[in-house]
Design a protein around this motif. Structure first.
Motif, mmCIF file in Angstrom:
data_model
loop_
_atom_site.group_PDB
_atom_site.id
_atom_site.type_symbol
_atom_site.label_atom_id
_atom_site.label_comp_id
_atom_site.label_asym_id
_atom_site.label_seq_id
_atom_site.Cartn_x
_atom_site.Cartn_y
_atom_site.Cartn_z
ATOM 1 N N ARG A 165 8.724 31.466 -4.478
ATOM 2 C CA ARG A 165 9.542 31.956 -5.584
ATOM 3 C C ARG A 165 8.734 32.783 -6.576
ATOM 4 O O ARG A 165 9.298 33.541 -7.358
ATOM 5 C CB ARG A 165 10.203 30.785 -6.305
ATOM 6 C CG ARG A 165 11.199 30.013 -5.467
ATOM 7 C CD ARG A 165 11.577 28.695 -6.117
ATOM 8 N NE ARG A 165 10.431 27.791 -6.205
ATOM 9 C CZ ARG A 165 10.500 26.543 -6.675
ATOM 10 N NH1 ARG A 165 11.666 26.072 -7.106
ATOM 11 N NH2 ARG A 165 9.422 25.783 -6.708
ATOM 12 N N THR A 202 14.432 35.084 -2.943
ATOM 13 C CA THR A 202 13.914 33.757 -3.266
ATOM 14 C C THR A 202 14.328 33.288 -4.663
ATOM 15 O O THR A 202 14.446 32.087 -4.905
ATOM 16 C CB THR A 202 12.378 33.733 -3.165
ATOM 17 O OG1 THR A 202 11.823 34.782 -3.967
ATOM 18 C CG2 THR A 202 11.940 33.930 -1.730
ATOM 19 N N TRP A 207 17.227 28.622 -7.577
ATOM 20 C CA TRP A 207 15.760 28.679 -7.489
ATOM 21 C C TRP A 207 15.073 27.605 -8.320
ATOM 22 O O TRP A 207 13.950 27.189 -8.007
ATOM 23 C CB TRP A 207 15.257 30.058 -7.943
ATOM 24 C CG TRP A 207 15.575 30.389 -9.371
ATOM 25 C CD1 TRP A 207 16.649 31.087 -9.825
ATOM 26 C CD2 TRP A 207 14.836 30.008 -10.537
ATOM 27 N NE1 TRP A 207 16.626 31.182 -11.193
ATOM 28 C CE2 TRP A 207 15.516 30.534 -11.659
ATOM 29 C CE3 TRP A 207 13.650 29.299 -10.746
ATOM 30 C CZ2 TRP A 207 15.070 30.349 -12.964
ATOM 31 C CZ3 TRP A 207 13.194 29.106 -12.050
ATOM 32 C CH2 TRP A 207 13.911 29.631 -13.141
#
Length: 219
Positions: A165, A202, A207
């Motif tokens: 991420r 991502t 997230w």
């Protein structure tokens, strides 16, 4: 989604953003400082304004429009903004330039305004941006200390550079024609929008969830 062009002053962020905005549909461009910068603006001010722009991005999101925002807030500040998890997607690009070119641009843009310590501060901030883009554990104190109490730093405080991420695209504009840099930013924006649509982004919704599949390694 929020598409953020970040970096220290005089890297070319605003010029690139507005040029790209003229080419793409359903993208609106704003500059972080367009509403004005108060005297003595500090880290807390930047934090609160980052949250304001995240909320603006959410308003555009509801209308099916992506926000391409220029400014100096790095990835870590965007992710820590209170409303950031509500965005459908987040993507950050660091627009960078060599120290020599940055100094030259500062002199041309603001003749006589910046003394040597001020110029060094711009260069140090640029160097910090480069390291922050690579590793979330690089001197987080630079943005943590004296920050706005509303910031949720805990969301990524334990991440490492291997966390998929943690991704900031790097665009170095040194010795690169403006037209070529505009093409590169347009390509980056298109890639991020396509990644969101296909489920490959991502930093898409979710997230911030502390789950193994979101925090796993890989690209």
């Amino acid at each position: 989604m929020l598409l953020k062009l970040t970096g220290s002053s005089c890297s070319g962020k605003t010029t690139l953003a507005y040029s790209v905005g003229e080419r793409l549909r359903h993208v609106v461009v704003h500059d972080f400082d367009e509403l004005g910068v108060p005297e003595g603006a500090d880290r807390r001010w930047r934090n609160r304004m980052t949250e304001m722009w995240v909320r603006r991005a959410l308003e555009y999101q509801d209308r099916g429009i992506d926000l391409l925002l220029t400014g100096q807030s790095p990835l870590g500040e965007v992710l820590a903004s209170p409303s950031a998890p509500l965005l459908n997607g987040i993507a950050v690009c660091l627009v960078d330039v060599s120290d020599e070119v940055r100094c030259s641009r500062l002199t041309k843009r603001d003749p006589g305004r910046w003394d040597a310590p001020a110029v060094d501060a711009f260069l140090d901030w640029a160097a910090w941006h480069r390291n922050h883009a690579e590793d979330p554990r690089y001197r987080p104190d630079v943005i943590f200390d004296d920050s706005w109490s509303g910031m949720a730093w805990y969301r990524w405080a334990e991440w490492t550079s291997n966390d998929r991420r943690w991704r900031t695209h790097l665009l170095d504009t040194t010795d690169r024609p403006v037209a070529e840099s505009v093409d590169q930013v347009e390509h980056w924006v298109t890639e991020q929008r396509d990644a969101l649509k296909s489920g490959r982004l991502t930093l898409s919704r979710g997230w911030s969830d502390e789950t193994a599949d979101r925090a796993g390694h890989g690209s």
